[in-house]
Write a protein that holds these residues in place. Sequence first.
Motif, short mmCIF file in Angstrom:
data_model
loop_
_atom_site.label_atom_id
_atom_site.label_comp_id
_atom_site.label_asym_id
_atom_site.label_seq_id
_atom_site.Cartn_x
_atom_site.Cartn_y
_atom_site.Cartn_z
N TYR A 220 0.90 -1.36 0.06
CA TYR A 220 -0.04 -0.13 -0.06
C TYR A 220 0.93 1.34 -0.23
CZ TYR A 220 0.76 0.10 5.21
OH TYR A 220 1.33 0.08 6.39
N SER A 221 2.26 1.19 0.39
CA SER A 221 2.91 2.33 0.47
C SER A 221 3.43 2.82 -0.90
CB SER A 221 4.44 1.93 1.13
OG SER A 221 4.98 0.88 0.65
N PHE A 222 3.27 1.83 -1.96
CA PHE A 222 3.41 2.21 -3.20
C PHE A 222 2.14 3.02 -3.95
CE2 PHE A 222 6.25 -1.55 -2.62
CZ PHE A 222 7.42 -0.87 -2.94
N LEU A 223 1.11 2.25 -3.34
CA LEU A 223 -0.20 3.26 -3.94
C LEU A 223 -0.04 4.68 -3.28
CD1 LEU A 223 -2.70 0.34 -3.41
CD2 LEU A 223 -1.51 0.92 -5.46
N MET A 224 0.49 4.68 -2.18
CA MET A 224 0.40 5.92 -1.28
C MET A 224 1.06 7.12 -2.03
SD MET A 224 -1.64 6.14 1.35
CE MET A 224 -1.02 7.76 2.28
N GLU A 225 2.02 6.54 -2.80
CA GLU A 225 3.00 7.34 -3.60
C GLU A 225 2.27 8.16 -4.57
OE1 GLU A 225 6.49 5.36 -4.93
OE2 GLU A 225 7.15 4.90 -3.08
N ARG A 226 0.96 7.51 -5.05
CA ARG A 226 0.38 8.20 -6.01
C ARG A 226 -0.96 9.12 -5.58
NH1 ARG A 226 4.52 6.76 -7.87
NH2 ARG A 226 4.93 5.81 -9.74
N THR A 227 -1.31 9.16 -4.35
CA THR A 227 -2.15 9.68 -3.81
C THR A 227 -2.03 11.34 -3.78
OG1 THR A 227 -1.53 9.39 -1.55
CG2 THR A 227 -2.90 7.72 -2.59
N PRO A 228 -3.10 12.03 -3.53
CA PRO A 228 -2.85 13.50 -3.66
C PRO A 228 -1.93 13.90 -2.35
CG PRO A 228 -5.18 13.16 -3.99
CD PRO A 228 -4.46 11.83 -3.72
N LYS A 229 -1.91 13.23 -1.20
CA LYS A 229 -0.93 13.73 -0.04
C LYS A 229 0.14 13.00 0.15
CE LYS A 229 -5.01 15.75 2.46
NZ LYS A 229 -5.75 15.89 3.51
N GLY A 230 0.29 11.57 -0.50
CA GLY A 230 1.56 10.88 -0.54
C GLY A 230 1.46 10.33 1.06
N ALA A 231 2.32 9.64 1.19
CA ALA A 231 2.54 9.14 2.68
C ALA A 231 3.18 9.88 3.65
CB ALA A 231 3.49 7.76 2.35
N ASP A 232 2.84 9.66 4.79
CA ASP A 232 3.11 10.50 6.06
C ASP A 232 4.35 9.85 6.34
OD1 ASP A 232 3.88 12.04 8.29
OD2 ASP A 232 1.67 11.36 9.17
N GLU A 233 5.70 10.28 5.84
CA GLU A 233 6.99 9.62 6.40
C GLU A 233 7.38 9.91 7.81
OE1 GLU A 233 9.64 10.87 3.37
OE2 GLU A 233 8.62 9.59 1.63
N SER A 234 6.88 10.97 8.25
CA SER A 234 7.03 11.46 9.82
C SER A 234 6.58 10.37 10.53
CB SER A 234 6.72 12.80 10.03
OG SER A 234 5.32 12.79 10.12
N GLU A 235 5.69 9.39 10.19
CA GLU A 235 4.89 8.62 11.14
C GLU A 235 5.33 7.07 10.64
OE1 GLU A 235 3.83 6.85 13.60
OE2 GLU A 235 2.78 8.72 14.01
N PRO A 236 6.22 6.25 11.13
CA PRO A 236 6.55 5.31 10.60
C PRO A 236 5.74 3.90 11.40
CG PRO A 236 8.36 6.06 12.21
CD PRO A 236 7.28 7.00 11.95
N ARG A 237 4.82 4.46 12.26
CA ARG A 237 4.22 3.31 12.86
C ARG A 237 3.49 2.62 12.17
NH1 ARG A 237 4.45 7.30 16.80
NH2 ARG A 237 4.58 6.76 18.97
N ALA A 238 3.34 1.03 12.12
CA ALA A 238 2.06 0.27 11.79
C ALA A 238 1.50 -0.27 12.52
CB ALA A 238 3.02 -0.60 10.71
N TRP A 239 0.28 -0.53 12.23
CA TRP A 239 -0.74 -1.74 12.75
C TRP A 239 -1.07 -2.62 12.11
CZ3 TRP A 239 -0.82 3.62 12.75
CH2 TRP A 239 -0.81 4.46 14.28
N ARG A 240 -1.33 -3.94 12.99
CA ARG A 240 -1.76 -5.06 12.27
C ARG A 240 -3.26 -4.85 11.67
NH1 ARG A 240 0.68 -6.81 17.15
NH2 ARG A 240 2.69 -7.95 16.63
#
Length: 252
Positions: A220-240
């Motif tokens: 999903y991180s690759f998909l986020m690269e094509r979204t209007p706001k992109g990924a929040d690289e300041s927030e590396p947390r992940a949840w199951r």
Amino acid sequence: MTEHKIGTRAEWQAARAELAKLEAEQAERNAEIKRKRLELPWVPVEKKYEFDTETGRKTLADLFEGRSQLLAYNIMFGPEYKLGACPGCSNLVDHLDVPALHLAHRDVTLIAFSHAPIDRLIAYKRRMGWQLPYVSTYGTDFPFDFGLALTKEQAMKIPEISTMVNDPPEWLQDWGKQVGAKLEDGMRENPSWIAFARENGTVYHTYTVSAPDPFVAPYYSFLMERTPKGADESEPRAWRKDEYPDAIGASR
């Protein structure tokens, strides 16, 4: 009113054309990297390894399931992890069941490795709803021989790891709680893709790539690269996927 730059359709088209040039340059560079990757020498695997799987003990050759190529993702789930695998690794594997089917029709067997005992892997796989084979490297030299795990001594000699363990950011402290392991133990597992080939009865190691390479990231991180706001690289947390703190689609 948005704070983002606003423009006309003509301005957008001009900017998009400039970006397209950069994307074409990147595609050309990626093609060169792909060629170099395929040209890497194959290294015969001479040591004999046996693994615990959901259907009993298997050799490395057995894991190919009759195909000539094996691609495996090494999930951070060490023997010391008491609460499950790394959430980020789990996010990545959430995307793999359907690709495993397509790869099988292209002479590639896709599996996952982890360093924890097989009973814990089976329980976690059931919880996550995964279908692809999950193989335990527990009790073998395999993860250490191929850089998928580190001894405590090796880990603390790596500046990036020792720095994070000795002065962990808040998100990493939370990660340790999520997996149920001390950071000096949890950080010894190496999230990686590893590939093998099998020809004329010999197994060869062909490729490994580890984090922080972008390929070792949830898709999903690759998909986020094509979204209007992109990924929040300041927030590396992940949840199951069964532990998100908010409802799907909640606005921020």
